[in-house]
Design an enzyme around this catalytic site. Sequence first.
Site, PDB file in Angstrom:
ATOM      1  CE  LYS A   1      -4.677  -6.108   5.355  1.00  0.00           C
ATOM      2  NZ  LYS A   1      -5.297  -7.439   4.776  1.00  0.00           N
TER       3      LYS A   1
ATOM      4  CB  THR B   1      11.020  -5.884   8.457  1.00  0.00           C
ATOM      5  OG1 THR B   1       9.718  -5.020   8.990  1.00  0.00           O
ATOM      6  CG2 THR B   1      12.100  -5.269   8.027  1.00  0.00           C
TER       7      THR B   1
ATOM      8  N   GLY C   1      -2.704 -21.290   1.930  1.00  0.00           N
ATOM      9  CA  GLY C   1      -1.434 -20.313   2.030  1.00  0.00           C
ATOM     10  C   GLY C   1      -1.856 -18.956   2.453  1.00  0.00           C
TER      11      GLY C   1
ATOM     12  CE  LYS D   1      -1.601  -5.859   7.996  1.00  0.00           C
ATOM     13  NZ  LYS D   1      -1.095  -6.722   6.854  1.00  0.00           N
TER      14      LYS D   1
ATOM     15  CB  VAL E   1      -5.128  -1.213   2.987  1.00  0.00           C
ATOM     16  CG1 VAL E   1      -6.597  -1.536   3.233  1.00  0.00           C
ATOM     17  CG2 VAL E   1      -4.613  -0.418   4.141  1.00  0.00           C
TER      18      VAL E   1
HETATM   19  N1  LIG Z   1       3.184 -11.837   1.636  1.00  0.00           N
HETATM   20  C1  LIG Z   1       2.033 -11.170   1.131  1.00  0.00           C
HETATM   21  O1  LIG Z   1       1.486 -11.411   0.383  1.00  0.00           O
HETATM   22  C2  LIG Z   1       1.930  -9.686   1.699  1.00  0.00           C
HETATM   23  C3  LIG Z   1       0.795  -8.812   1.391  1.00  0.00           C
HETATM   24  C4  LIG Z   1       0.681  -7.629   1.874  1.00  0.00           C
HETATM   25  C5  LIG Z   1       1.442  -7.202   2.679  1.00  0.00           C
HETATM   26  N2  LIG Z   1       2.301  -8.006   3.209  1.00  0.00           N
HETATM   27  C6  LIG Z   1       3.307  -7.477   4.247  1.00  0.00           C
HETATM   28  O2  LIG Z   1       4.857  -7.369   3.891  1.00  0.00           O
HETATM   29  C7  LIG Z   1       5.677  -7.556   4.599  1.00  0.00           C
HETATM   30  C8  LIG Z   1       6.611  -8.818   4.177  1.00  0.00           C
HETATM   31  O3  LIG Z   1       6.071  -9.782   3.798  1.00  0.00           O
HETATM   32  P1  LIG Z   1       6.658 -11.126   3.448  1.00  0.00           P
HETATM   33  O4  LIG Z   1       5.659 -12.040   3.149  1.00  0.00           O
HETATM   34  O5  LIG Z   1       7.808 -10.734   2.404  1.00  0.00           O
HETATM   35  O6  LIG Z   1       7.467 -11.729   4.754  1.00  0.00           O
HETATM   36  P2  LIG Z   1       8.720 -12.602   5.053  1.00  0.00           P
HETATM   37  O7  LIG Z   1       8.771 -13.381   3.668  1.00  0.00           O
HETATM   38  O8  LIG Z   1       8.614 -13.191   6.177  1.00  0.00           O
HETATM   39  O9  LIG Z   1       9.967 -11.653   4.876  1.00  0.00           O
HETATM   40  C9  LIG Z   1      10.200 -10.785   5.886  1.00  0.00           C
HETATM   41  C10 LIG Z   1      11.706 -10.302   5.937  1.00  0.00           C
HETATM   42  O10 LIG Z   1      12.115  -9.175   6.758  1.00  0.00           O
HETATM   43  C11 LIG Z   1      13.093  -9.591   7.423  1.00  0.00           C
HETATM   44  N3  LIG Z   1      13.253  -8.990   8.788  1.00  0.00           N
HETATM   45  C12 LIG Z   1      12.574  -9.152   9.801  1.00  0.00           C
HETATM   46  N4  LIG Z   1      13.073  -8.440  10.778  1.00  0.00           N
HETATM   47  C13 LIG Z   1      14.030  -7.529  10.223  1.00  0.00           C
HETATM   48  C14 LIG Z   1      14.903  -6.664  10.850  1.00  0.00           C
HETATM   49  N5  LIG Z   1      14.830  -6.289  12.035  1.00  0.00           N
HETATM   50  N6  LIG Z   1      15.649  -6.330  10.207  1.00  0.00           N
HETATM   51  C15 LIG Z   1      15.985  -6.594   8.841  1.00  0.00           C
HETATM   52  N7  LIG Z   1      15.541  -7.517   8.198  1.00  0.00           N
HETATM   53  C16 LIG Z   1      14.361  -7.941   9.045  1.00  0.00           C
HETATM   54  C17 LIG Z   1      13.066 -11.103   7.401  1.00  0.00           C
HETATM   55  O11 LIG Z   1      14.568 -11.664   7.612  1.00  0.00           O
HETATM   56  P3  LIG Z   1      15.100 -13.086   7.597  1.00  0.00           P
HETATM   57  O12 LIG Z   1      14.992 -13.247   6.521  1.00  0.00           O
HETATM   58  O13 LIG Z   1      16.264 -13.347   8.116  1.00  0.00           O
HETATM   59  O14 LIG Z   1      13.916 -13.724   8.338  1.00  0.00           O
HETATM   60  C18 LIG Z   1      12.826 -11.426   6.132  1.00  0.00           C
HETATM   61  O15 LIG Z   1      13.775 -11.305   5.274  1.00  0.00           O
HETATM   62  C19 LIG Z   1       4.935  -7.829   5.954  1.00  0.00           C
HETATM   63  O16 LIG Z   1       4.670  -6.704   6.462  1.00  0.00           O
HETATM   64  C20 LIG Z   1       3.585  -8.414   5.549  1.00  0.00           C
HETATM   65  O17 LIG Z   1       2.568  -8.018   6.358  1.00  0.00           O
HETATM   66  C21 LIG Z   1       2.788  -9.033   2.644  1.00  0.00           C
END
Ligand SMILES: NC(=O)c1ccc[n+]([C@@H]2O[C@H](COP(=O)([O-])OP(=O)(O)OC[C@H]3O[C@@H](n4cnc5c(N)ncnc54)[C@H](OP(=O)(O)O)[C@@H]3O)[C@@H](O)[C@H]2O)c1
Length: 345
Positions: free
Chosen positions: A226, A98, A208, A127, A154
């Site tokens: 981190k 999430t 991005g 994190k 991280v």
């Molecule tokens: N993107 C990267 O490259 C990257 C790299 C390292 C770490 N991360 C970490 O990975 C995590 C996900 O990133 P992401 O880019 O995939 O984010 P994202 O595209 O914004 O997706 C987040 C998802 O979580 C859902 N969500 C939020 N609150 C929720 C809840 N209470 N119950 C159920 N689902 C919930 C959202 O639902 P909706 O679809 O309804 O909004 C969405 O499906 C984050 O913590 C981020 O910091 C990301």
Amino acid sequence: LNLSLALVGFGNVAREFSRFLLSRREWLMRERGLGFEVVAIATKSRGSLMSEEGLDLERALKLREESGTLLGYGPESTDLSTPEIIGGCGAELMVELTTLDIGSGRPATDHVRAALGAGMSVVTVNKGPVAFAYDELSSLARSRGVHFRFEGTVMDGAPVFSLVERALPGCEVTGIRGLLNTTTNLVLGEMARGASMDEAIGEARRRGVTEEDPSMDIDGWDAAAKIAALANVLMGAGTNPRMVDRAGIRGISTGDALEAAGRGMKHKLIASAERSGGAVRTSVRPELVEPDDPFWSVNGTSSAVTLKTDLMGELTIVERNPTLAQTAYAVFSDMLLIADALDAK
Ligand SMILES: NC(=O)c1ccc[n+]([C@@H]2O[C@H](COP(=O)([O-])OP(=O)(O)OC[C@H]3O[C@@H](n4cnc5c(N)ncnc54)[C@H](OP(=O)(O)O)[C@@H]3O)[C@@H](O)[C@H]2O)c1
């Protein structure tokens, strides 16, 4: 082993992981004897699905990509809340992906606590849980005989936690120094070429790597989360992002960056953890680095961490220009380590 999975969050990382899983289904069975079934997918606002018999992950992905939601999947759609889905889905492994709330670590920490408490193992790249509640969650996992892994929190897929756990047995981590925030690294690099901070942030947005509101990066919160996660897991720091002595990069002007470049130096936002007496002190602050520093050539969207150890000296891991695939790989590799552990029981 046939592993049942609950995907909590179905955003960018979760969908990339899902594509990864589907493309490796045969490999997993052939090489590891591992099958999998997704029994729940929870989102915040796009509908949630749950089925004991297992969902069609390919169909869920297609629906989400074509319509933007999971509504319309069929009778497996559910109005249950995320905690109700975690409690009721019966999965062996929850994959928690999430959105991060860097100020509190919630609701991800609540999701992880609920899953571990219900006897499920957990993989996350969020994190929050590790930065805010590592000691509590890891002892909860131990007491329930389940597994809690978080490699992607991280440095995306670069192995940091599993390197120490698996490849450095008996070796103590005595200090950590990290170049962990992509946005500030990119912004400081642009400023050293003469861009203003606003122009440099604009460039980070175009590529991005930063949110619409870049303050979590610029003010050092992301790096603080981190280093808190690293220090909690590798040094037993018992800290959280709010306890990190934190300064971001707002105090650095283009003039400062150009002047440093003229002297053959670069500004980098450095996160550190050092043992001091019985405690672990964590900080995030800009520093000037020279060409013989291992972080000197870590530029653009790359990141790096140096682990200082008692038996292996200093080890530096560099991840060059990661993409979503590396984050999805972190989830995949953690899943395999958990599957091995469950299989060995
Ligand atoms: N993107 C990267 O490259 C990257 C790299 C390292 C770490 N991360 C970490 O990975 C995590 C996900 O990133 P992401 O880019 O995939 O984010 P994202 O595209 O914004 O997706 C987040 C998802 O979580 C859902 N969500 C939020 N609150 C929720 C809840 N209470 N119950 C159920 N689902 C919930 C959202 O639902 P909706 O679809 O309804 O909004 C969405 O499906 C984050 O913590 C981020 O910091 C990301």
